[in-house]
Design a protein around this motif. Structure first.
Motif, mmCIF file in Angstrom:
data_model
loop_
_atom_site.group_PDB
_atom_site.id
_atom_site.type_symbol
_atom_site.label_atom_id
_atom_site.label_comp_id
_atom_site.label_asym_id
_atom_site.label_seq_id
_atom_site.Cartn_x
_atom_site.Cartn_y
_atom_site.Cartn_z
ATOM 1 N N ASP A 53 37.316 41.379 26.119
ATOM 2 C CA ASP A 53 38.532 42.037 25.624
ATOM 3 C C ASP A 53 38.992 43.119 26.593
ATOM 4 O O ASP A 53 40.193 43.317 26.793
ATOM 5 N N SER A 54 38.049 43.812 27.211
ATOM 6 C CA SER A 54 38.399 44.926 28.091
ATOM 7 C C SER A 54 38.924 44.468 29.449
ATOM 8 O O SER A 54 39.502 45.272 30.184
ATOM 9 N N VAL A 55 38.703 43.188 29.813
ATOM 10 C CA VAL A 55 39.143 42.701 31.133
ATOM 11 C C VAL A 55 40.206 41.608 31.031
ATOM 12 O O VAL A 55 40.584 41.015 32.047
ATOM 13 N N LYS A 56 40.719 41.355 29.847
ATOM 14 C CA LYS A 56 41.620 40.220 29.651
ATOM 15 C C LYS A 56 42.957 40.367 30.374
ATOM 16 O O LYS A 56 43.663 39.370 30.569
ATOM 17 N N GLU A 57 43.314 41.574 30.795
ATOM 18 C CA GLU A 57 44.596 41.767 31.476
ATOM 19 C C GLU A 57 44.498 41.649 32.997
ATOM 20 O O GLU A 57 45.496 41.820 33.690
ATOM 21 N N PHE A 58 43.309 41.348 33.515
ATOM 22 C CA PHE A 58 43.184 41.069 34.945
ATOM 23 C C PHE A 58 43.652 39.644 35.230
ATOM 24 O O PHE A 58 43.849 38.833 34.316
ATOM 25 N N ASP A 59 43.854 39.312 36.504
ATOM 26 C CA ASP A 59 44.447 38.023 36.875
ATOM 27 C C ASP A 59 43.507 36.845 36.664
ATOM 28 O O ASP A 59 43.959 35.730 36.403
ATOM 29 N N GLU A 60 42.211 37.066 36.778
ATOM 30 C CA GLU A 60 41.235 35.990 36.619
ATOM 31 C C GLU A 60 39.916 36.591 36.161
ATOM 32 O O GLU A 60 39.536 37.667 36.588
ATOM 33 N N VAL A 61 39.227 35.870 35.273
ATOM 34 C CA VAL A 61 37.889 36.284 34.845
ATOM 35 C C VAL A 61 36.944 35.113 35.092
ATOM 36 O O VAL A 61 37.129 34.025 34.544
ATOM 37 N N VAL A 62 35.930 35.350 35.943
ATOM 38 C CA VAL A 62 34.938 34.336 36.272
ATOM 39 C C VAL A 62 33.608 34.729 35.636
ATOM 40 O O VAL A 62 33.103 35.830 35.875
ATOM 41 N N VAL A 63 33.060 33.842 34.819
ATOM 42 C CA VAL A 63 31.738 34.050 34.228
ATOM 43 C C VAL A 63 30.762 33.130 34.944
ATOM 44 O O VAL A 63 30.910 31.909 34.908
ATOM 45 N N CYS A 64 29.789 33.735 35.614
ATOM 46 C CA CYS A 64 28.745 32.978 36.301
ATOM 47 C C CYS A 64 27.501 33.019 35.426
ATOM 48 O O CYS A 64 26.810 34.037 35.355
ATOM 49 N N ASN A 118 47.540 41.371 45.895
ATOM 50 C CA ASN A 118 47.245 42.445 44.945
ATOM 51 C C ASN A 118 46.614 41.929 43.654
ATOM 52 O O ASN A 118 46.467 42.685 42.694
ATOM 53 N N LYS A 119 46.226 40.655 43.630
ATOM 54 C CA LYS A 119 45.593 40.108 42.435
ATOM 55 C C LYS A 119 44.099 40.406 42.441
ATOM 56 O O LYS A 119 43.462 40.467 43.482
ATOM 57 N N ILE A 120 43.562 40.579 41.220
ATOM 58 C CA ILE A 120 42.154 40.959 41.059
ATOM 59 C C ILE A 120 41.433 39.941 40.174
ATOM 60 O O ILE A 120 41.910 39.598 39.092
ATOM 61 N N SER A 121 40.287 39.488 40.653
ATOM 62 C CA SER A 121 39.395 38.652 39.849
ATOM 63 C C SER A 121 38.253 39.514 39.331
ATOM 64 O O SER A 121 37.669 40.296 40.082
ATOM 65 N N VAL A 122 37.936 39.363 38.053
ATOM 66 C CA VAL A 122 36.754 39.996 37.476
ATOM 67 C C VAL A 122 35.634 38.974 37.467
ATOM 68 O O VAL A 122 35.826 37.832 37.032
ATOM 69 N N VAL A 123 34.471 39.357 37.953
ATOM 70 C CA VAL A 123 33.309 38.471 38.002
ATOM 71 C C VAL A 123 32.213 39.057 37.113
ATOM 72 O O VAL A 123 31.850 40.226 37.261
ATOM 73 N N ILE A 124 31.701 38.233 36.201
ATOM 74 C CA ILE A 124 30.660 38.668 35.270
ATOM 75 C C ILE A 124 29.487 37.699 35.345
ATOM 76 O O ILE A 124 29.648 36.498 35.125
ATOM 77 N N ASN A 125 28.310 38.214 35.681
ATOM 78 C CA ASN A 125 27.097 37.397 35.666
ATOM 79 C C ASN A 125 26.456 37.486 34.279
ATOM 80 O O ASN A 125 26.337 38.583 33.724
ATOM 81 N N THR A 126 26.035 36.339 33.745
ATOM 82 C CA THR A 126 25.497 36.335 32.390
ATOM 83 C C THR A 126 24.221 35.516 32.282
ATOM 84 O O THR A 126 24.020 34.535 33.000
#
Length: 255
Positions: A26-37, A6-14
């Motif tokens: 700031d809006s995604v900081k409460e998800f389990d993982e944030v990946v910046v590509c 049930n864990k969620i990773s947020v992926v952001i391409n930059t």
């Protein structure tokens, strides 16, 4: 279902995405993982991502004109079962985060979900009568994103629209000027021409595709309710289709 399913990773391409990135993170900081590509940004995009403790991976910029060629690499760089793809100018509303975790915790969920997005145009958000649905939430394993602009990922399993409240959406902060819009239109139609170069578009497509896109945007999507801004929005959507078809025809003639 295991404890980590049930864990969620947020992926952001930059790429040079510092303008809105802090608000987005700031809006995604409460998800389990944030990946910046990141595609080799020359501004302080990576420094902002580091400050927020994101996992940062790099994809070569080369001659790519959009993020799509890097999407699959970014998605497979995440570690959790579920992935939410967020652009570097989109905010995740708290209600949307709650709705997505409800999906992740449901063993009978589909493999992917279209989620609602609210866009800006000429200084205002497009109103609640219409959402721009994006296929952005899905199971990571086996998902592939075609390397062309305006494409959706290919997901291994059934896909549905997310059932949620009007507050559960992405907020698209990008409010491009006409100059910026036209520059992007030229870049994106170049990229889309490669994807659709084998289409047999001719005179009929040159007429009906812009006309249909105007009708859909202005009447079906409700742009008529936005006054002059809505008329401009619908006409620009029609112009995009005209330029795209014209470029495809031109390429066929020149080849």
């Amino acid at each position: 279902m295991t404890a980590t399913d049930n864990k969620i990773s947020v992926v952001i391409n930059t790429y040079n995405a510092s303008l809105h990135l802090a608000k987005v993170l700031d809006s995604v900081k409460e998800f389990d993982e944030v990946v910046v590509c990141d595609m080799e940004s020359t501004d302080n995009t990576c420094e902002i991502a580091q400050e927020y403790g994101c996992k940062i991976v790099t994809f070569p910029k080369a001659n790519h004109k959009s993020a799509e060629p890097a999407r699959t690499f970014a998605i497979q760089s995440a570690t959790n079962k579920w992935v939410l793809v967020v652009d570097a100018d989109e905010l995740v509303e708290p209600e949307l985060r709650e709705a997505l975790y409800a999906v992740a915790n449901n063993p009978d969920s589909a493999a992917g979900y279209y989620i609602p997005r609210k866009n800006m145009f000429m200084g205002m958000f497009v109103r609640d009568f219409h959402f721009d649905y994006q296929l952005r939430f899905f199971i990571r394993e086996g998902t592939v994103w075609p390397p062309y602009v305006h494409t959706f990922p290919v997901i291994q399993g059934p896909v549905e629209k997310l059932k949620c409240s009007k507050q559960a959406c992405l907020l698209h902060l990008m409010d491009e000027s006409m100059h910026e819009y036209l520059e992007k239109m030229n870049l994106y139609t170049d990229d889309e021409t490669e994807k659709k170069r084998d289409k047999g578009y001719g005179l009929w497509a040159l007429l009906w595709r812009p006309a249909w896109r105007f009708f859909k945007k202005y009447f079906m999507d409700g742009s008529f309710r936005m006054g002059t801004r809505g008329l401009i929005r619908a006409l620009m959507a029609a112009v995009y289709q005209f330029i795209l078809v014209a470029k495809i025809i031109e390429k066929r003639y020149r080849d």
